[in-house]
Design a protein around this motif. Sequence first.
Motif, PDB file in Angstrom:
ATOM      1  N   PHE A 175      54.116  62.989   8.429  1.00 34.79           N
ATOM      2  CA  PHE A 175      55.406  63.633   8.656  1.00 34.79           C
ATOM      3  C   PHE A 175      55.442  64.965   7.914  1.00 34.79           C
ATOM      4  CE2 PHE A 175      55.826  60.642   5.143  1.00 34.79           C
ATOM      5  CZ  PHE A 175      56.265  61.463   4.114  1.00 34.79           C
ATOM      6  N   LYS A 176      56.312  65.841   8.399  1.00 34.12           N
ATOM      7  CA  LYS A 176      56.542  67.131   7.752  1.00 34.12           C
ATOM      8  C   LYS A 176      58.023  67.222   7.422  1.00 34.12           C
ATOM      9  CE  LYS A 176      55.695  71.239   6.241  1.00 34.12           C
ATOM     10  NZ  LYS A 176      54.954  71.396   4.963  1.00 34.12           N
TER      11      LYS A 176
ATOM     12  N   GLU B 293      67.069  62.297 -11.180  1.00 31.70           N
ATOM     13  CA  GLU B 293      67.695  61.132 -11.795  1.00 31.70           C
ATOM     14  C   GLU B 293      69.167  61.449 -12.067  1.00 31.70           C
ATOM     15  OE1 GLU B 293      65.525  59.997 -15.260  1.00 31.70           O
ATOM     16  OE2 GLU B 293      63.668  59.636 -14.172  1.00 31.70           O
ATOM     17  N   GLY B 294      70.035  60.547 -11.636  1.00 39.21           N
ATOM     18  CA  GLY B 294      71.467  60.742 -11.831  1.00 39.21           C
ATOM     19  C   GLY B 294      72.133  61.578 -10.768  1.00 39.21           C
ATOM     20  N   ALA B 295      71.376  62.080  -9.789  1.00 39.25           N
ATOM     21  CA  ALA B 295      71.942  62.920  -8.724  1.00 39.25           C
ATOM     22  C   ALA B 295      72.189  62.094  -7.472  1.00 39.25           C
ATOM     23  CB  ALA B 295      71.007  64.083  -8.408  1.00 39.25           C
ATOM     24  N   ASP B 296      73.008  62.635  -6.579  1.00 44.33           N
ATOM     25  CA  ASP B 296      73.259  61.985  -5.295  1.00 44.33           C
ATOM     26  C   ASP B 296      72.038  62.137  -4.384  1.00 44.33           C
ATOM     27  OD1 ASP B 296      75.843  61.316  -6.074  1.00 44.33           O
ATOM     28  OD2 ASP B 296      76.682  63.197  -5.313  1.00 44.33           O
ATOM     29  N   ALA B 297      71.989  61.292  -3.345  1.00 45.47           N
ATOM     30  CA  ALA B 297      70.921  61.399  -2.353  1.00 45.47           C
ATOM     31  C   ALA B 297      71.214  62.566  -1.411  1.00 45.47           C
ATOM     32  CB  ALA B 297      70.801  60.100  -1.566  1.00 45.47           C
ATOM     33  N   TYR B 298      70.151  63.274  -1.019  1.00 51.61           N
ATOM     34  CA  TYR B 298      70.285  64.407  -0.105  1.00 51.61           C
ATOM     35  C   TYR B 298      69.484  64.131   1.156  1.00 51.61           C
ATOM     36  CZ  TYR B 298      72.724  67.138  -3.583  1.00 51.61           C
ATOM     37  OH  TYR B 298      73.668  67.576  -4.476  1.00 51.61           O
ATOM     38  N   SER B 299      70.080  64.483   2.285  1.00 45.71           N
ATOM     39  CA  SER B 299      69.471  64.199   3.581  1.00 45.71           C
ATOM     40  C   SER B 299      68.439  65.258   3.945  1.00 45.71           C
ATOM     41  CB  SER B 299      70.562  64.135   4.655  1.00 45.71           C
ATOM     42  OG  SER B 299      69.992  63.941   5.935  1.00 45.71           O
ATOM     43  N   MET B 300      67.347  64.794   4.542  1.00 46.06           N
ATOM     44  CA  MET B 300      66.301  65.694   5.042  1.00 46.06           C
ATOM     45  C   MET B 300      65.786  65.166   6.375  1.00 46.06           C
ATOM     46  SD  MET B 300      63.745  66.905   1.965  1.00 46.06           S
ATOM     47  CE  MET B 300      63.507  65.240   1.346  1.00 46.06           C
ATOM     48  N   THR B 301      65.445  66.089   7.244  1.00 46.99           N
ATOM     49  CA  THR B 301      64.810  65.726   8.511  1.00 46.99           C
ATOM     50  C   THR B 301      63.301  65.743   8.339  1.00 46.99           C
ATOM     51  OG1 THR B 301      66.623  66.621   9.831  1.00 46.99           O
ATOM     52  CG2 THR B 301      64.507  66.359  10.936  1.00 46.99           C
ATOM     53  N   ALA B 302      62.642  64.722   8.872  1.00 53.10           N
ATOM     54  CA  ALA B 302      61.179  64.645   8.844  1.00 53.10           C
ATOM     55  C   ALA B 302      60.666  64.635  10.279  1.00 53.10           C
ATOM     56  CB  ALA B 302      60.728  63.395   8.106  1.00 53.10           C
ATOM     57  N   ARG B 303      59.675  65.451  10.543  1.00 50.05           N
ATOM     58  CA  ARG B 303      59.092  65.510  11.883  1.00 50.05           C
ATOM     59  C   ARG B 303      57.742  64.802  11.868  1.00 50.05           C
ATOM     60  NH1 ARG B 303      60.224  68.193  16.289  1.00 50.05           N
ATOM     61  NH2 ARG B 303      61.866  69.322  15.164  1.00 50.05           N
ATOM     62  N   PHE B 304      57.582  63.866  12.827  1.00 51.85           N
ATOM     63  CA  PHE B 304      56.327  63.130  12.902  1.00 51.85           C
ATOM     64  C   PHE B 304      55.161  64.061  13.213  1.00 51.85           C
ATOM     65  CE2 PHE B 304      58.488  58.962  13.426  1.00 51.85           C
ATOM     66  CZ  PHE B 304      57.702  58.252  12.533  1.00 51.85           C
ATOM     67  N   LYS B 305      54.042  63.807  12.560  1.00 53.35           N
ATOM     68  CA  LYS B 305      52.782  64.490  12.856  1.00 53.35           C
ATOM     69  C   LYS B 305      51.771  63.421  13.270  1.00 53.35           C
ATOM     70  CE  LYS B 305      51.242  67.557   9.966  1.00 53.35           C
ATOM     71  NZ  LYS B 305      51.137  68.746  10.826  1.00 53.35           N
ATOM     72  N   TYR B 306      50.845  63.800  14.126  1.00 54.87           N
ATOM     73  CA  TYR B 306      49.835  62.818  14.551  1.00 54.87           C
ATOM     74  C   TYR B 306      48.556  63.528  14.958  1.00 54.87           C
ATOM     75  CZ  TYR B 306      50.403  64.210  19.410  1.00 54.87           C
ATOM     76  OH  TYR B 306      50.403  64.932  20.581  1.00 54.87           O
ATOM     77  N   ARG B 307      47.490  62.759  15.037  1.00 53.88           N
ATOM     78  CA  ARG B 307      46.223  63.250  15.557  1.00 53.88           C
ATOM     79  C   ARG B 307      45.445  62.062  16.097  1.00 53.88           C
ATOM     80  NH1 ARG B 307      43.389  65.644  11.081  1.00 53.88           N
ATOM     81  NH2 ARG B 307      42.485  63.585  10.718  1.00 53.88           N
ATOM     82  N   ILE B 308      44.896  62.223  17.288  1.00 52.23           N
ATOM     83  CA  ILE B 308      44.015  61.213  17.866  1.00 52.23           C
ATOM     84  C   ILE B 308      42.595  61.750  17.829  1.00 52.23           C
ATOM     85  CG2 ILE B 308      43.419  59.884  19.925  1.00 52.23           C
ATOM     86  CD1 ILE B 308      46.350  59.997  20.758  1.00 52.23           C
TER      87      ILE B 308
END
Length: 270
Positions: free
Chosen positions: A236-237, A212-227
Motif C-alpha cells: 500500500f501507499k 502517544e496521547g494524540a487522537d487518531a488521524y485518518s489516512m487513505t491507503a492505495r493498494f499496490k501490487y505486482r504479478i
Amino acid sequence: MTNTDSVQPIAALAQQALAPKDVEPGRIYLVATADGEIETVDLTGPEFTGRLERKTGTTTVRDAASFLTYYAKHHDDSTEVYSDVEKLTVTAVLDAHQADGARFGGHRLHLALRKTKAWEEWTSLDGKLLTQDQFANFLEDHLAYLVDPDAATMLEIAQSIKASTKAEFQSSSRLQSGERKFSFVEDTKASAGAKGDIAIPETFKIAVPPFEGADAYSMTARFKYRIDRGQLALGFKLEQPEERAKAAFADVLAAIAEGVDTPILNGTPA
C-alpha cells in the motif's frame, strides 16, 4: 604582678578561642587553624541550606497536558515558548531574559512527541511490496485501525489472500465498482486447474494516532501490487503521512497555545 599572673589571662583567652562554637548554615566563617593560618568555611551552598539559588535543568514531557501542568507551576511573566514543526517539539524557557535584564535561561520545559508503535508500523511499510502471507498477516494484526472498508470486510480479504498463496496468478483487471480483481489458477499442473479470483478495493482508509496521547488521524491507503512469474506481491501507499503528522502536531500546538499566556515563537531557543 608576677610573670605568672600575666600569663594566666592570656592562656584563658587562648582556651576560649579554641573552644568549639555552633555554626549556622547560610553563613561564611573565618577559622583560625592550629598553625596560625586563617581558613574560610563557606556554608552558603545548597548542600548546607537545603535550598537552590535558582531552578535549573530541562524537563521532558510527552503530551500537551503534561506540558501545561509543568508550565503552570513554574512559568513567570518573562517565560518564552518556542515551537519547531520539523522536529515536532515545543520548548519553554521558563527563566528567559527579561526586558530590563538578563537571566540564566537554564530552566526549560521540552515537549518531545513520541510516535506510536502503530504509526511506525504502518509508515514503515509505506510503498513496500510484501508476499501474500506477509500482507495478509499485517492486515489481520492491524484490524483495529481499518476504517473503510470495515475490519470485518478487510479480514475476509486477508483470509482470501492467505487461501490463495499456492496459486498462480495470471492477470488483474479493474472492476466498475473500483475494486481490482486478481485471477489465479490453483493447480497449474493439471490440465483443468481450479480457477478463482480475489477482489480487492483500490483504496482503503485507516485511522491511526501519530503520537502517544494524540487522537487518531485518518489516512487513505492505495493498494499496490505486482504479478511476477505467477506470484502476487501486495502493498500500500499512504497518502501524505508526513503532512498528517504535521497536522496532528498543529493540533497539539493549538492545545498548548490555549493554556499558555505568551505567544508561541516559531524557532528554537538559544
